[in-house]
Design a protein around this motif. Structure first.
Motif, PDB file in Angstrom:
ATOM      1  N   ASN A  85     -20.509  11.803   4.325  1.00 31.00           N
ATOM      2  CA  ASN A  85     -19.088  11.752   4.668  1.00 31.00           C
ATOM      3  C   ASN A  85     -18.588  13.030   5.340  1.00 31.00           C
ATOM      4  N   GLU A  86     -19.524  13.900   5.662  1.00 34.51           N
ATOM      5  CA  GLU A  86     -19.174  15.166   6.295  1.00 34.51           C
ATOM      6  C   GLU A  86     -19.704  15.176   7.726  1.00 34.51           C
ATOM      7  N   VAL A  87     -18.804  15.284   8.690  1.00 38.41           N
ATOM      8  CA  VAL A  87     -19.187  15.348  10.105  1.00 38.41           C
ATOM      9  C   VAL A  87     -19.049  16.803  10.559  1.00 38.41           C
ATOM     10  N   VAL A  88     -20.182  17.473  10.705  1.00 39.83           N
ATOM     11  CA  VAL A  88     -20.173  18.899  11.030  1.00 39.83           C
ATOM     12  C   VAL A  88     -20.123  19.107  12.543  1.00 39.83           C
ATOM     13  N   LEU A  89     -19.167  19.914  12.976  1.00 41.08           N
ATOM     14  CA  LEU A  89     -19.025  20.274  14.382  1.00 41.08           C
ATOM     15  C   LEU A  89     -19.116  21.794  14.497  1.00 41.08           C
ATOM     16  N   TYR A  90     -20.041  22.267  15.320  1.00 40.34           N
ATOM     17  CA  TYR A  90     -20.259  23.706  15.484  1.00 40.34           C
ATOM     18  C   TYR A  90     -19.386  24.201  16.632  1.00 40.34           C
ATOM     19  N   LEU A  91     -18.098  24.393  16.322  1.00 38.43           N
ATOM     20  CA  LEU A  91     -17.135  24.677  17.387  1.00 38.43           C
ATOM     21  C   LEU A  91     -16.292  25.929  17.171  1.00 38.43           C
ATOM     22  N   ALA A  92     -16.370  26.517  15.992  1.00 38.84           N
ATOM     23  CA  ALA A  92     -15.460  27.617  15.663  1.00 38.84           C
ATOM     24  C   ALA A  92     -15.533  28.772  16.656  1.00 38.84           C
ATOM     25  N   ASN A  93     -16.717  29.022  17.194  1.00 39.76           N
ATOM     26  CA  ASN A  93     -16.886  30.139  18.132  1.00 39.76           C
ATOM     27  C   ASN A  93     -17.321  29.684  19.517  1.00 39.76           C
ATOM     28  N   ARG A  94     -17.214  28.388  19.787  1.00 38.26           N
ATOM     29  CA  ARG A  94     -17.589  27.865  21.103  1.00 38.26           C
ATOM     30  C   ARG A  94     -16.364  27.893  22.020  1.00 38.26           C
ATOM     31  N   LYS A  95     -16.185  29.002  22.718  1.00 42.94           N
ATOM     32  CA  LYS A  95     -14.977  29.210  23.506  1.00 42.94           C
ATOM     33  C   LYS A  95     -15.246  29.377  25.000  1.00 42.94           C
ATOM     34  N   GLY A  96     -16.519  29.389  25.394  1.00 43.55           N
ATOM     35  CA  GLY A  96     -16.852  29.632  26.793  1.00 43.55           C
ATOM     36  C   GLY A  96     -16.244  28.609  27.736  1.00 43.55           C
ATOM     37  N   PHE A  97     -16.234  27.334  27.339  1.00 44.95           N
ATOM     38  CA  PHE A  97     -15.703  26.294  28.220  1.00 44.95           C
ATOM     39  C   PHE A  97     -14.185  26.424  28.366  1.00 44.95           C
ATOM     40  N   VAL A  98     -13.519  26.940  27.324  1.00 40.70           N
ATOM     41  CA  VAL A  98     -12.077  27.172  27.395  1.00 40.70           C
ATOM     42  C   VAL A  98     -11.780  28.294  28.400  1.00 40.70           C
ATOM     43  N   LYS A  99     -12.598  29.334  28.366  1.00 40.82           N
ATOM     44  CA  LYS A  99     -12.433  30.439  29.312  1.00 40.82           C
ATOM     45  C   LYS A  99     -12.589  29.940  30.747  1.00 40.82           C
ATOM     46  N   LEU A 100     -13.597  29.106  31.002  1.00 38.86           N
ATOM     47  CA  LEU A 100     -13.824  28.590  32.349  1.00 38.86           C
ATOM     48  C   LEU A 100     -12.685  27.675  32.782  1.00 38.86           C
ATOM     49  N   ALA A 101     -12.153  26.891  31.835  1.00 35.70           N
ATOM     50  CA  ALA A 101     -11.025  26.016  32.159  1.00 35.70           C
ATOM     51  C   ALA A 101      -9.797  26.828  32.552  1.00 35.70           C
ATOM     52  N   LEU A 102      -9.566  27.951  31.868  1.00 29.55           N
ATOM     53  CA  LEU A 102      -8.419  28.804  32.162  1.00 29.55           C
ATOM     54  C   LEU A 102      -8.531  29.480  33.525  1.00 29.55           C
ATOM     55  N   HIS A 131      -8.296  27.359  22.620  1.00 33.30           N
ATOM     56  CA  HIS A 131      -9.426  26.895  21.816  1.00 33.30           C
ATOM     57  C   HIS A 131      -8.903  26.283  20.514  1.00 33.30           C
ATOM     58  N   ALA A 132      -7.954  26.949  19.881  1.00 36.63           N
ATOM     59  CA  ALA A 132      -7.353  26.418  18.642  1.00 36.63           C
ATOM     60  C   ALA A 132      -6.637  25.102  18.918  1.00 36.63           C
ATOM     61  N   LEU A 133      -5.997  25.009  20.075  1.00 37.04           N
ATOM     62  CA  LEU A 133      -5.312  23.767  20.441  1.00 37.04           C
ATOM     63  C   LEU A 133      -6.322  22.631  20.637  1.00 37.04           C
ATOM     64  N   PHE A 134      -7.443  22.955  21.261  1.00 41.51           N
ATOM     65  CA  PHE A 134      -8.482  21.943  21.437  1.00 41.51           C
ATOM     66  C   PHE A 134      -8.976  21.422  20.087  1.00 41.51           C
ATOM     67  N   LEU A 135      -9.242  22.329  19.151  1.00 45.97           N
ATOM     68  CA  LEU A 135      -9.706  21.905  17.834  1.00 45.97           C
ATOM     69  C   LEU A 135      -8.664  21.023  17.152  1.00 45.97           C
ATOM     70  N   LYS A 136      -7.410  21.376  17.289  1.00 46.57           N
ATOM     71  CA  LYS A 136      -6.332  20.584  16.692  1.00 46.57           C
ATOM     72  C   LYS A 136      -6.279  19.190  17.310  1.00 46.57           C
ATOM     73  N   GLU A 137      -6.402  19.114  18.627  1.00 47.46           N
ATOM     74  CA  GLU A 137      -6.354  17.827  19.317  1.00 47.46           C
ATOM     75  C   GLU A 137      -7.570  16.963  18.978  1.00 47.46           C
ATOM     76  N   LEU A 138      -8.724  17.589  18.849  1.00 49.79           N
ATOM     77  CA  LEU A 138      -9.937  16.845  18.502  1.00 49.79           C
ATOM     78  C   LEU A 138      -9.829  16.259  17.089  1.00 49.79           C
ATOM     79  N   GLU A 139      -9.333  17.052  16.157  1.00 44.00           N
ATOM     80  CA  GLU A 139      -9.146  16.572  14.788  1.00 44.00           C
ATOM     81  C   GLU A 139      -8.131  15.428  14.737  1.00 44.00           C
ATOM     82  N   ALA A 140      -7.059  15.570  15.510  1.00 38.70           N
ATOM     83  CA  ALA A 140      -6.038  14.524  15.543  1.00 38.70           C
ATOM     84  C   ALA A 140      -6.601  13.236  16.137  1.00 38.70           C
ATOM     85  N   LEU A 141      -7.422  13.375  17.175  1.00 45.26           N
ATOM     86  CA  LEU A 141      -8.068  12.208  17.788  1.00 45.26           C
ATOM     87  C   LEU A 141      -8.944  11.490  16.771  1.00 45.26           C
ATOM     88  N   PHE A 142      -9.744  12.260  16.049  1.00 49.98           N
ATOM     89  CA  PHE A 142     -10.606  11.695  15.005  1.00 49.98           C
ATOM     90  C   PHE A 142      -9.770  10.971  13.944  1.00 49.98           C
TER      91      PHE A 142
END
Length: 346
Positions: free
Chosen positions: A217-234, A318-329
């Motif tokens: 029942n635990e879906v692990v996502l390794y995202l806490a420090n994955r920020k490179g794609f956010v930097k490129l998007a900016l 990056h924090a906004l992305f995590l929030k949106e992903l959790e909300a989507l789930f």
């Protein structure tokens, strides 16, 4: 530090009928008979075939067989991956159509108009897809031949994956035929500059090392420090679209070796050395024909700040992305029988 979607579950609201009315839902009936199975086998079966060929060549082949097999694999490595051009793409499209049937692919786009609008604005979108699981093969949902993603984002889309597969005989061509490209900064920037959208899994191979069969029942996502794609998007102001696939877990059975040494090896070679089995329990075989549902959230508006975005801005989005992903789930998990499951972001 790990966070769980359960911590914010009480804040997630029920989806209203008005919100559902905006969703674009497409699905096909499941067909895991001979032809769709062959299509998936030609696409994903090389993960078992190539190790088998290498093992046979080393330990069991006669001299003539060894010369033939080594020559065949060497020739595959020497031929440029895009050598077969439109013929390879046509064959890849056939594989994707068969996979669509095999996995009874269902896609839900929460705001198709917003995705089309980003295309009209001339901006490529970054579809950030989770989870990785044993193999994130369900990114095939974004293949242009299936027509699931609207606008130019769907027409130019590609799946970015570990460059390791493009250094393996036969696999390098097959994964190119189905729209694959290496996941690296050079490819990221080049596609964004050309206005070509893409899909990738930011959690990457490390998510496999954190999977625990004892905690279904635990879906692990390794995202806490994955920020490179956010930097490129900016840098260019490219929208980020959170995406999640339900029912990927269980398509493969697996055994994952543990330890820091294993993690270092995985990061170095681009994939995790693990043992897995698929349909009929065949080692390194194709996945079981589970019904896949890919949900695609609303594009996040990302400002264009040019080169070297400030760290605080990277952290903010990056924090906004995590929030949106959790909300989507949370919006879709009850419909998919994931009511007892939570995201654990590490």
């Amino acid at each position: 530090m790990a966070t769980s979607s359960a911590q914010t579950a009480n804040k997630s609201s029920l989806v209203t009928d008005k919100e559902r009315a905006k969703w674009t839902v497409k699905s096909v009936d499941q067909d895991a008979s001979l032809v769709p199975t062959l299509g998936v086998l030609v696409w994903l079966g090389w993960m078992g075939v190539v190790p088998l060929m290498i093992t046979y060549t080393i330990f069991f082949a006669t001299s003539n067989q060894r010369i033939f097999l080594i020559g065949l694999m060497t020739l595959s490595l020497l031929i440029p991956r895009k050598f077969f051009g439109k013929y390879g793409t046509k064959f890849g499209n056939w594989m994707m159509v068969q996979a669509e049937k095999y996995f009874a692919l269902k896609t839900t786009i929460e705001d198709a108009d917003a995705i089309v609008k980003t295309s009209h604005d001339g901006k490529a979108s970054i579809f950030a897809f989770e989870p990785h699981d044993v193999l994130p093969f369900s990114v095939f949902a974004f293949n242009s031949c299936l027509g699931r993603i609207p606008g130019r984002a769907g027409e130019t889309g590609a799946a970015l994956m570990t460059s390791a597969v493009f250094n393996v005989p036969f696999m390098k061509h097959v994964y190119t035929w189905v729209g694959g490209d290496p996941v690296d900064k050079k490819t990221f920037r080049k596609r964004l500059e050309r206005g070509e959208s893409f899909t990738f899994c930011p959690g990457g191979v490390q998510e496999m090392t954190l999977m625990d069969p004892a905690k279904p029942n635990e879906v692990v996502l390794y995202l806490a420090n994955r920020k490179g794609f956010v930097k490129l998007a900016l840098e260019k102001g490219n929208p980020i679209v959170p995406c999640f696939c339900f029912n990927l877990r269980g398509a493969y059975g697996y055994f994952v070796p543990r330890g820091e040494l294993v993690n270092k090896v995985a990061r170095a070679i681009g994939f995790l050395p693990l043992f897995f089995w698929g349909r009929f329990g065949i080692p390194l075989g194709i996945p079981k024909p589970q019904k896949m549902h890919v949900v695609i959230g609303k594009p996040m508006d990302i400002p264009c700040v040019g080169a070297n975005p400030p760290p605080e801005m990277i952290d903010k989005y990056h924090a906004l992305f995590l929030k949106e992903l959790e909300a989507l789930f949370d919006r879709h998990k009850h419909d998919e029988g994931y009511g007892e499951r939570t995201l654990k972001i590490m």
